[in-house]
Design a protein around this motif. Structure first.
Motif, mmCIF file in Angstrom:
data_model
loop_
_atom_site.group_PDB
_atom_site.id
_atom_site.type_symbol
_atom_site.label_atom_id
_atom_site.label_comp_id
_atom_site.label_asym_id
_atom_site.label_seq_id
_atom_site.Cartn_x
_atom_site.Cartn_y
_atom_site.Cartn_z
ATOM 1 N N LEU A 144 9.937 -14.604 -14.047
ATOM 2 C CA LEU A 144 9.354 -15.057 -12.786
ATOM 3 C C LEU A 144 8.049 -14.329 -12.526
ATOM 4 C CD1 LEU A 144 12.265 -15.174 -10.153
ATOM 5 C CD2 LEU A 144 11.298 -17.068 -11.458
ATOM 6 N N LEU A 145 7.181 -14.996 -11.767
ATOM 7 C CA LEU A 145 5.954 -14.360 -11.304
ATOM 8 C C LEU A 145 5.748 -14.696 -9.848
ATOM 9 C CD1 LEU A 145 3.109 -16.496 -11.280
ATOM 10 C CD2 LEU A 145 4.224 -16.836 -13.478
ATOM 11 N N ARG A 146 5.066 -13.799 -9.139
ATOM 12 C CA ARG A 146 4.695 -14.041 -7.742
ATOM 13 C C ARG A 146 3.267 -14.569 -7.738
ATOM 14 N NH1 ARG A 146 6.311 -11.453 -2.618
ATOM 15 N NH2 ARG A 146 7.272 -9.824 -3.838
ATOM 16 N N ARG A 147 3.110 -15.806 -7.249
ATOM 17 C CA ARG A 147 1.805 -16.469 -7.246
ATOM 18 C C ARG A 147 0.814 -15.712 -6.362
ATOM 19 N NH1 ARG A 147 1.556 -21.854 -9.051
ATOM 20 N NH2 ARG A 147 -0.418 -21.884 -7.947
ATOM 21 N N ALA A 148 -0.428 -15.682 -6.777
ATOM 22 C CA ALA A 148 -1.481 -15.042 -5.984
ATOM 23 C C ALA A 148 -1.943 -15.928 -4.837
ATOM 24 C CB ALA A 148 -2.669 -14.685 -6.880
ATOM 25 N N ASP A 149 -1.803 -17.258 -4.973
ATOM 26 C CA ASP A 149 -2.357 -18.165 -3.961
ATOM 27 C C ASP A 149 -1.421 -18.478 -2.798
ATOM 28 O OD1 ASP A 149 -0.605 -19.804 -5.347
ATOM 29 O OD2 ASP A 149 -2.137 -21.211 -6.025
ATOM 30 N N ASN A 150 -0.104 -18.233 -2.950
ATOM 31 C CA ASN A 150 0.803 -18.470 -1.817
ATOM 32 C C ASN A 150 1.893 -17.409 -1.684
ATOM 33 O OD1 ASN A 150 2.705 -19.127 -3.791
ATOM 34 N ND2 ASN A 150 2.761 -21.302 -3.288
ATOM 35 N N ASN A 151 1.888 -16.425 -2.580
ATOM 36 C CA ASN A 151 2.798 -15.284 -2.538
ATOM 37 C C ASN A 151 4.261 -15.639 -2.796
ATOM 38 O OD1 ASN A 151 2.474 -12.467 -2.438
ATOM 39 N ND2 ASN A 151 3.429 -12.387 -0.416
ATOM 40 N N LEU A 152 4.535 -16.849 -3.279
ATOM 41 C CA LEU A 152 5.903 -17.254 -3.594
ATOM 42 C C LEU A 152 6.199 -16.995 -5.070
ATOM 43 C CD1 LEU A 152 6.033 -20.667 -1.689
ATOM 44 C CD2 LEU A 152 6.942 -18.462 -0.932
ATOM 45 N N TRP A 153 7.487 -16.853 -5.378
ATOM 46 C CA TRP A 153 7.918 -16.644 -6.753
ATOM 47 C C TRP A 153 8.067 -17.987 -7.451
ATOM 48 C CZ3 TRP A 153 8.141 -11.979 -9.087
ATOM 49 C CH2 TRP A 153 8.042 -10.859 -8.257
ATOM 50 N N THR A 154 7.771 -18.014 -8.742
ATOM 51 C CA THR A 154 7.807 -19.236 -9.524
ATOM 52 C C THR A 154 8.019 -18.908 -10.997
ATOM 53 O OG1 THR A 154 6.604 -21.296 -9.998
ATOM 54 C CG2 THR A 154 5.294 -19.287 -9.879
ATOM 55 N N ILE A 155 8.280 -19.938 -11.767
ATOM 56 C CA ILE A 155 8.227 -19.815 -13.220
ATOM 57 C C ILE A 155 6.791 -20.125 -13.633
ATOM 58 C CG2 ILE A 155 10.673 -20.280 -13.625
ATOM 59 C CD1 ILE A 155 10.009 -23.193 -14.125
ATOM 60 N N PRO A 156 6.341 -19.696 -14.808
ATOM 61 C CA PRO A 156 4.966 -19.985 -15.230
ATOM 62 C C PRO A 156 4.697 -21.492 -15.203
ATOM 63 C CG PRO A 156 5.971 -18.381 -16.695
ATOM 64 C CD PRO A 156 7.068 -18.891 -15.804
ATOM 65 N N THR A 157 3.592 -21.869 -14.555
ATOM 66 C CA THR A 157 3.270 -23.282 -14.337
ATOM 67 C C THR A 157 1.767 -23.462 -14.241
ATOM 68 O OG1 THR A 157 5.293 -23.527 -13.007
ATOM 69 C CG2 THR A 157 3.628 -25.241 -12.765
ATOM 70 N N GLY A 158 1.291 -24.575 -14.760
ATOM 71 C CA GLY A 158 -0.124 -24.887 -14.589
ATOM 72 C C GLY A 158 -0.474 -26.254 -15.122
ATOM 73 N N GLY A 159 -1.671 -26.696 -14.803
ATOM 74 C CA GLY A 159 -2.146 -28.013 -15.185
ATOM 75 C C GLY A 159 -2.354 -28.161 -16.680
ATOM 76 N N VAL A 160 -2.131 -29.387 -17.146
ATOM 77 C CA VAL A 160 -2.392 -29.723 -18.537
ATOM 78 C C VAL A 160 -3.875 -30.076 -18.644
ATOM 79 C CG1 VAL A 160 -1.824 -31.268 -20.448
ATOM 80 C CG2 VAL A 160 -0.040 -30.595 -18.812
ATOM 81 N N LYS A 161 -4.579 -29.361 -19.506
ATOM 82 C CA LYS A 161 -6.017 -29.580 -19.675
ATOM 83 C C LYS A 161 -6.279 -30.691 -20.683
ATOM 84 C CE LYS A 161 -7.342 -24.852 -18.594
ATOM 85 N NZ LYS A 161 -8.042 -23.652 -19.066
ATOM 86 N N LYS A 162 -7.447 -31.287 -20.574
ATOM 87 C CA LYS A 162 -7.855 -32.293 -21.552
ATOM 88 C C LYS A 162 -7.846 -31.660 -22.936
ATOM 89 C CE LYS A 162 -10.753 -34.730 -18.299
ATOM 90 N NZ LYS A 162 -12.104 -34.987 -17.832
ATOM 91 N N GLY A 163 -7.327 -32.411 -23.909
ATOM 92 C CA GLY A 163 -7.311 -31.929 -25.285
ATOM 93 C C GLY A 163 -6.124 -31.065 -25.651
ATOM 94 N N GLU A 164 -5.173 -30.849 -24.726
ATOM 95 C CA GLU A 164 -3.995 -30.062 -25.090
ATOM 96 C C GLU A 164 -2.726 -30.850 -24.791
ATOM 97 O OE1 GLU A 164 -3.736 -26.244 -23.066
ATOM 98 O OE2 GLU A 164 -3.663 -27.197 -21.113
#
Length: 163
Positions: A38-58
Motif C-alpha cells: 500500500l501507499l499513501r497518495r500525495a494528492d488526497n492522503n488516502l491509502w491505495t494500491i499502486p495505480t496510474g494511467g496507461v500511457k500511449k505506447g504501453e
C-alpha cells in the motif's frame, strides 16, 4: 507551484458529471508473508494500491509495472488479473489549485503481481508513505471505497471480477 488535488466520489448523487474516461492500471501485490503493498497518495492522503494511467505506447501490464516501481520502489512481474473496474459509481475530480481540470470516470484494470526486487521508496510527487500491510489490519487505513473494492477482490475473488 500549484499542486493538483484529487477528489474521489463514490455512489454520490451530487458528484459532478464525468467529462472524460481514461484507462488506468493498478497492481495488487503481496509479499511472501501475505502482506499487501500500500501507499499513501500525495494528492488526497488516502491509502491505495499502486495505480496510474496507461500511457500511449504501453500495455496495461507495462503501466502497472511502471506505476508500482515509480510509486513504491518495488519491481514486480504481472501474474494475473484481479478484475476490470468501470462502474459509473466512481468519479474522480482533478483540481489544479482552484481550477477544475477534469472529471473522470475511470476504467481500471487491476492486475495481480509478484515481487521481483527493489526496496520500499515513496515518490514525493505521488506517495507520502509506502508499506506492507497485513490484510487483517486494512480497517486501520483510510482507503477510498472503489480502491477497497479492488483490494477485496484481490483478497477474495478466485475468478477475475468484471464490471
Amino acid at each position: 507551484m500549484t499542486k493538483t488535488r484529487r477528489i474521489d466520489y463514490w455512489r454520490d448523487p451530487n458528484a459532478p458529471k464525468p467529462t472524460s474516461r481514461k484507462a488506468s492500471a493498478s497492481v495488487f501485490v503481496t509479499n511472501d508473508d501475505g502482506h499487501l503493498l500500500l501507499l499513501r497518495r500525495a494528492d488526497n492522503n488516502l491509502w491505495t494500491i499502486p495505480t496510474g494511467g496507461v500511457k500511449k505506447g504501453e500495455t496495461v501490464a507495462d503501466a502497472g509495472v511502471r506505476e508500482c516501481r515509480e510509486e513504491t520502489g518495488i519491481e514486480v512481474e504481472v501474474t494475473g488479473l484481479v478484475g476490470v473496474f468501470s462502474t459509473p459509481d466512481h468519479v474522480i475530480v482533478y483540481m489544479h489549485g482552484d481550477k477544475l481540470d477534469e472529471v473522470r470516470q475511470p476504467i481500471n484494470v487491476c492486475l495481480r503481481a509478484r515481487v521481483l526486487g527493489g526496496a520500499l521508496q515513496p515518490d514525493p510527487k505521488e506517495s507520502r508513505e509506502v508499506r506492507w500491510v497485513d490484510p487483517s489490519q486494512l480497517g486501520d487505513y483510510e482507503i477510498q471505497p472503489a480502491i477497497r473494492r479492488r483490494i477485496d477482490c484481490g483478497l477474495e475473488c478466485v475468478e477475475p471480477y468484471i464490471e
